[in-house]
Design a protein around this motif. Structure first.
Motif, mmCIF file in Angstrom:
data_model
loop_
_atom_site.group_PDB
_atom_site.id
_atom_site.type_symbol
_atom_site.label_atom_id
_atom_site.label_comp_id
_atom_site.label_asym_id
_atom_site.label_seq_id
_atom_site.Cartn_x
_atom_site.Cartn_y
_atom_site.Cartn_z
ATOM 1 N N ASP A 58 50.320 30.433 38.877
ATOM 2 C CA ASP A 58 49.432 29.568 39.660
ATOM 3 C C ASP A 58 48.826 30.325 40.843
ATOM 4 O O ASP A 58 47.627 30.214 41.127
ATOM 5 C CB ASP A 58 50.184 28.340 40.166
ATOM 6 N N SER A 59 49.650 31.084 41.536
ATOM 7 C CA SER A 59 49.171 31.856 42.682
ATOM 8 C C SER A 59 48.133 32.888 42.251
ATOM 9 O O SER A 59 47.115 33.105 42.928
ATOM 10 C CB SER A 59 50.346 32.552 43.373
ATOM 11 N N ILE A 60 48.390 33.527 41.114
ATOM 12 C CA ILE A 60 47.446 34.517 40.581
ATOM 13 C C ILE A 60 46.120 33.853 40.222
ATOM 14 O O ILE A 60 45.038 34.365 40.552
ATOM 15 C CB ILE A 60 48.070 35.224 39.362
ATOM 16 N N LEU A 61 46.190 32.707 39.585
ATOM 17 C CA LEU A 61 44.966 31.987 39.208
ATOM 18 C C LEU A 61 44.185 31.560 40.452
ATOM 19 O O LEU A 61 42.941 31.616 40.467
ATOM 20 C CB LEU A 61 45.312 30.765 38.356
ATOM 21 N N GLU A 62 44.885 31.163 41.498
ATOM 22 C CA GLU A 62 44.221 30.754 42.734
ATOM 23 C C GLU A 62 43.484 31.932 43.379
ATOM 24 O O GLU A 62 42.352 31.785 43.855
ATOM 25 C CB GLU A 62 45.253 30.178 43.709
ATOM 26 N N SER A 63 44.109 33.097 43.382
ATOM 27 C CA SER A 63 43.460 34.283 43.964
ATOM 28 C C SER A 63 42.226 34.687 43.158
ATOM 29 O O SER A 63 41.175 35.019 43.729
ATOM 30 C CB SER A 63 44.443 35.451 44.025
ATOM 31 N N LEU A 64 42.335 34.654 41.843
ATOM 32 C CA LEU A 64 41.196 34.994 40.991
ATOM 33 C C LEU A 64 40.048 34.011 41.211
ATOM 34 O O LEU A 64 38.872 34.406 41.265
ATOM 35 C CB LEU A 64 41.627 35.004 39.524
ATOM 36 N N ALA A 65 40.403 32.736 41.377
ATOM 37 C CA ALA A 65 39.376 31.714 41.622
ATOM 38 C C ALA A 65 38.730 31.900 42.995
ATOM 39 O O ALA A 65 37.512 31.741 43.149
ATOM 40 C CB ALA A 65 39.997 30.323 41.513
ATOM 41 N N GLN A 66 39.530 32.264 43.975
ATOM 42 C CA GLN A 66 39.015 32.471 45.329
ATOM 43 C C GLN A 66 37.944 33.556 45.353
ATOM 44 O O GLN A 66 36.933 33.437 46.062
ATOM 45 C CB GLN A 66 40.163 32.857 46.264
ATOM 46 N N PHE A 67 38.160 34.619 44.560
ATOM 47 C CA PHE A 67 37.199 35.727 44.529
ATOM 48 C C PHE A 67 36.179 35.569 43.397
ATOM 49 O O PHE A 67 35.341 36.445 43.189
ATOM 50 C CB PHE A 67 37.947 37.058 44.391
ATOM 51 N N GLU A 68 36.283 34.461 42.679
ATOM 52 C CA GLU A 68 35.336 34.123 41.610
ATOM 53 C C GLU A 68 35.236 35.234 40.563
ATOM 54 O O GLU A 68 34.149 35.677 40.189
ATOM 55 C CB GLU A 68 33.954 33.812 42.197
ATOM 56 N N VAL A 69 36.394 35.698 40.093
ATOM 57 C CA VAL A 69 36.435 36.746 39.068
ATOM 58 C C VAL A 69 37.288 36.281 37.886
ATOM 59 O O VAL A 69 38.105 35.363 38.009
ATOM 60 C CB VAL A 69 37.006 38.070 39.630
ATOM 61 N N LYS A 70 37.092 36.950 36.763
ATOM 62 C CA LYS A 70 37.839 36.624 35.555
ATOM 63 C C LYS A 70 38.682 37.830 35.129
ATOM 64 O O LYS A 70 38.231 38.974 35.195
ATOM 65 C CB LYS A 70 36.892 36.243 34.415
ATOM 66 N N ALA A 71 39.896 37.541 34.682
ATOM 67 C CA ALA A 71 40.816 38.571 34.200
ATOM 68 C C ALA A 71 41.094 38.338 32.724
ATOM 69 O O ALA A 71 40.647 37.349 32.130
ATOM 70 C CB ALA A 71 42.116 38.534 35.003
#
Length: 237
Positions: A65-78
């Protein structure tokens, strides 16, 4: 005189045949031996500013969840390489990763060393994971990351038969072993360049390091994209 001429002619012919025979068995530049690694993606487009985060998911959910939140914050996809046995126990989290818009990929079902498996066993490991993930998410996978980076000719052939590209990495954070956010940050960012594929896992230290890693990429004009986007245009034969 004729007899001598015949002898000389036979000697010349014999020499020609020997030379031709030697040439036929010599390796030529036109027929190079292809290495297994030539069929594997260790990086993406080096002439771009694209960089990819690869999360191998095989245990736990507590830090995703924390990882998904950080990716969403920077608007990037992994790209998340999913283990089949993990997916079987964590259906809701797998669906959450998918619904967040991230790329899903295959990491085998039981995290076996693929280089120790037969062709049939390679197929079973890869196909069973792909089938399960597709049943849960309706997404057909086409990227495979061998567990522990272990692969052989059977792995390559199995992936070709199943329609997968084999993906390794150019940067390894070794976060599964070294639970140090600063060290993970350094490994993910030091000398980072376009085309890098950065290997990670959903650990506590990785989740802590991720915002700073993404800030670093942003400040260095590196664009975080999925593995598929990064390797598109690179042809493996």
């Amino acid at each position: 005189m004729k007899r001598n001429l015949t002898i000389v002619t036979n000697i010349i012919l014999s020499c020609v045949l020997v030379i031709v025979g030697i040439i036929c068995f010599l390796p030529t530049a036109a027929s190079p031996v292809q290495k297994l690694s030539d069929k594997v993606y260790y990086n993406g487009d080096r002439n771009s500013n694209k960089i990819s985060l690869m999360f191998n998911v095989y245990w736990g959910t507590e830090f995703i969840d924390s990882i998904l939140e950080s990716l969403a914050q920077f608007e990037v996809k992994a790209t998340f390489f999913i283990g089949g046995s993990w997916a079987d126990k964590n259906v809701e989290m797998l669906q959450k990763i998918q619904k967040s818009g991230h790329e899903l990929a295959n990491h085998g079902f039981f995290h076996k060393d693929q280089d120790k498996l037969s062709y049939t066993q390679n197929v079973q490991e890869i196909e069973s994971c792909g089938t399960l993930v597709e049943q849960i998410t309706k997404v057909k996978l086409n990227l495979f990351a061998p567990p522990s980076g272990a692969y052989n000719e059977n792995t390559i052939k199995a992936c070709e038969a199943l329609g997968y590209k084999v993906v390794m990495w150019s940067k390894d954070t070794i976060d599964w072993r070294d639970k140090d956010a600063n060290l993970i940050y350094t490994r993910a960012t030091k000398n980072a360049i376009g085309g890098d594929l950065v290997l990670m896992h959903p650990t506590k230290a990785t989740a802590a390091a991720l915002p700073n890693i993404l800030k670093n990429y942003q400040s260095n004009q590196l664009k975080v994209v999925t593995v598929t986007e990064n390797i598109s245009g690179i042809v493996k034969t």
